[in-house]
Scaffold this active site. Structure first.
Site, short mmCIF file in Angstrom:
data_model
loop_
_atom_site.label_atom_id
_atom_site.label_comp_id
_atom_site.label_asym_id
_atom_site.label_seq_id
_atom_site.Cartn_x
_atom_site.Cartn_y
_atom_site.Cartn_z
N LYS A 15 0.86 -1.21 0.00
CA LYS A 15 0.00 0.00 0.00
C LYS A 15 0.89 1.26 0.00
CE LYS A 15 -3.51 -2.79 2.17
NZ LYS A 15 -4.74 -2.87 2.89
N HIS A 98 -7.92 -3.31 -6.35
CA HIS A 98 -7.97 -3.42 -4.88
C HIS A 98 -9.17 -2.63 -4.35
CE1 HIS A 98 -6.91 -3.00 -0.68
NE2 HIS A 98 -6.18 -4.09 -0.85
N GLU A 170 -10.96 -10.73 -1.33
CA GLU A 170 -10.69 -9.88 -0.17
C GLU A 170 -11.99 -9.25 0.32
OE1 GLU A 170 -6.31 -8.66 -0.03
OE2 GLU A 170 -7.40 -7.09 -1.06
N GLY A 176 -7.48 -4.59 6.67
CA GLY A 176 -6.89 -3.59 7.54
C GLY A 176 -7.67 -3.37 8.83
P1 PGA Z 1 -4.49 -6.35 5.34
O1 PGA Z 1 -4.65 -5.91 3.80
O2 PGA Z 1 -3.72 -7.66 5.31
O3 PGA Z 1 -3.73 -5.26 5.98
O4 PGA Z 1 -5.87 -6.52 5.87
C1 PGA Z 1 -4.89 -6.86 2.82
C2 PGA Z 1 -5.02 -6.18 1.49
O5 PGA Z 1 -5.56 -5.06 1.46
O6 PGA Z 1 -4.58 -6.71 0.46
#
Ligand code: PGA
Length: 257
Positions: A15, A98, A170, A176
């Protein structure tokens, strides 16, 4: 169902984190920890970190990816990066669609499809993200939505081209947030994605496609998640910024083979 027909891919998604010098340091730290991996290891990094990442990963088993790609070949699109530009940097993968891009930057299922096609045409491997919001899940639309997003993203992608495509399920509510889908929820979501691919390309093709789970996957829960028949690795956000945690996840996926 046979997991042996597909490749597990553990991909970090950094990110908007890490400067180029931090990139070098983190990859140097990671290299020895993931050197004996028996799965594909990828780090998707911010555009400005790509050169440092490629240099640091040289000679190792770590592949580098980008976090987005524009769908046009060139032109007046200030701030955007084309697939050919990325290809020339040496990246192999690119995250497309994403949920943060969909939520904050107006990505639609159509632009996700166009970006995926552009990536494939340039010889990049897109990691295409799909996933439902909490509201959509609570309304009972998870299966419908995942199948729709998957089919839309793959419009005009041939079965041959699909060999270079990874899908990441996801759930938006798990990204997150520290809230992970249960292993069964992850397996079910990935199963819907695989079913959509089967409907479009046939069951044999669907069996060969790598489908990751993503959303708060970490060193503590990775082994259980990747043990599920439909979960072929993961797309890892927060935990991919810590070498020790990321290497535990890589190890968990390696031991699944
Ligand atoms: P995270 O993010 O592992 O921090 O939840 C996953 C992603 O957004 O690909």
């Amino acid at each position: 169902m046979n997991k042996a027909t597909r490749k597990a891919v553990i991909a970090g998604n950094w990110k908007m984190n890490m400067t180029p010098s931090q990139t070098t340091a983190l990859i140097e730290e990671m290299k020895p920890l993931v050197a004996s991996a028996d799965c594909e290891v990828v780090l998707c990094v911010p555009f400005v970190d790509i050169a440092a990442a490629i240099e640091a990963a040289k000679g190792s088993n770590i592949k580098i990816g980008a976090e987005n790609v524009h769908f046009k070949a060139s032109g007046a699109f200030t701030g955007e990066i084309s697939a050919d530009m990325l290809k020339e940097t040496g990246v192999e993968y690119v995250v497309v669609g994403h949920s943060e891009r969909r939520q904050y930057f107006g990505e639609t299922d159509q632009t996700v499809n166009l970006r995926s096609l552009a990536a494939i045409k340039a010889g990049l491997k897109p990691i295409i993200c799909v996933g439902e919001t909490l509201e959509q899940r609570e309304l009972g639309y998870t299966e419908t939505l995942l199948k729709y997003q998957t089919k839309m993203a793959l419009t005009n992608v041939s079965a041959e081209e699909l060999k270079n495509v990874v899908i990441a399920y996801e759930p938006v509510w798990a990204i997150g947030t520290g809230v992970t889908a249960t292993a069964d929820q992850a397996d079910e979501g990935n199963g819907y994605v695989r079913a959509a691919i089967a409907e479009a390309y046939g069951a044999d093709v669907a069996e060969t496609v790598t489908i990751q789970y993503g959303g708060s996957m970490n060193a503590g829960n990775a082994a259980e998640l990747v043990s599920k028949v439909n979960v072929d690795g993961g797309l890892i956000g927060g935990a991919s910024l810590k070498a020790a945690d990321f290497s535990v996840i890589v190890k968990a996926a390696s031991e699944q083979k």
